[in-house]
Motif scaffolding. Structure first.
Motif, short mmCIF file in Angstrom:
data_model
loop_
_atom_site.label_atom_id
_atom_site.label_comp_id
_atom_site.label_asym_id
_atom_site.label_seq_id
_atom_site.Cartn_x
_atom_site.Cartn_y
_atom_site.Cartn_z
N ALA A 92 -76.74 21.40 0.40
CA ALA A 92 -76.07 20.30 -0.29
C ALA A 92 -75.37 19.42 0.72
CB ALA A 92 -75.07 20.84 -1.31
N ALA A 93 -75.12 18.19 0.33
CA ALA A 93 -74.41 17.26 1.21
C ALA A 93 -73.10 17.87 1.67
CB ALA A 93 -74.15 15.96 0.47
N GLY A 109 -77.17 13.45 -1.13
CA GLY A 109 -76.93 14.18 -2.36
C GLY A 109 -77.85 13.80 -3.50
N VAL A 124 -81.38 15.77 -0.28
CA VAL A 124 -80.53 16.06 0.88
C VAL A 124 -81.21 15.53 2.13
CG1 VAL A 124 -79.51 17.86 2.32
CG2 VAL A 124 -79.48 18.09 -0.17
#
Length: 218
Positions: A92-93, A109, A124
């Motif tokens: 994830a970011a 994201g 991502v």
């Protein structure tokens, strides 16, 4: 670091004998790209970025092979191959992790908007060793870093040339190479890349086209 470009959005990075593959999709030469892979990164769920059958086969063939992807992709892979669940990790970011000796930082994201009627999916972008940035299907500029090599998605249903040029100018990487080019013929690709190369050069970015299967030392 050696980078090999495959058709559309797939690249293979090699360093110190380790191999990292990003986005082996159905348009790409996945059997070649994934041969000997030590880690896999997936930016998002669309088939042109993940050939699920090829990826699952690679995981089954090498129980030590890790794969990192947005949670929705990771969950689908774990459901499809429970025996490989321990090899699949969420990305994830904001995350930072190590894969096959490469340091990975995650940005973005979400996927770029295609149309308001089409749901936006997770996406991502990956910065590898603070040097090579693969944004997946987004034009997210990674904040707070100086990118050495940008992989620029030159054409997509969600973009136009002006946006791609602005993205390249905003990132200001020393080098840029094309990805996400599988939907253009040679004429369209040359036209689009000429704008990216011309304007990019004015802002310090050297853009170069790579043929499918071509490698470059970074």
């Amino acid at each position: 670091m050696l980078m090999t470009k495959y058709t559309h959005a797939c690249v293979r990075l090699e360093k110190n004998g380790a191999v990292l593959v990003i986005d082996p999709g159905v348009f790409s030469e996945t059997d070649v790209a994934l041969a000997g892979a030590d880690a896999i990164l997936i930016t998002h769920e669309h088939a042109d970025h993940i050939d699920q059958d090829a990826v699952l086969a690679a995981l089954a063939a090498n129980p030590g092979l890790p794969l990192h992807a947005p949670a929705v992709v990771a969950d689908a892979l774990r459901a499809a191959a429970p025996d490989a669940a321990g090899q699949v990790y969420d990305a994830a970011a904001g995350d930072t992790f190590t894969a096959a000796g490469f340091t990975i930082r995650c940005f973005g994201g979400q996927h770029a908007l295609i149309h308001p009627s089409i749901p936006v999916v997770a996406n991502v972008g990956y910065l590898v060793d603070d040097a090579v940035y693969h944004p997946g299907d987004s034009l997210i500029v990674p904040a707070g870093v100086q990118v050495g090599t940008l992989l620029a998605p030159v054409h997509a249903p969600w973009s136009k040339v002006a946006e791609v040029v602005d993205f390249v100018v905003s990132v200001r990487a020393a080098k840029a190479f094309q990805i996400h080019d599988g939907l253009l013929n040679e004429t369209g690709l040359a036209f689009t890349e000429s704008h990216i190369a011309r304007v990019g050069a004015e802002h310090g970015t050297q853009f170069r086209h790579l043929a499918a299967g071509e490698s470059v030392e970074l």
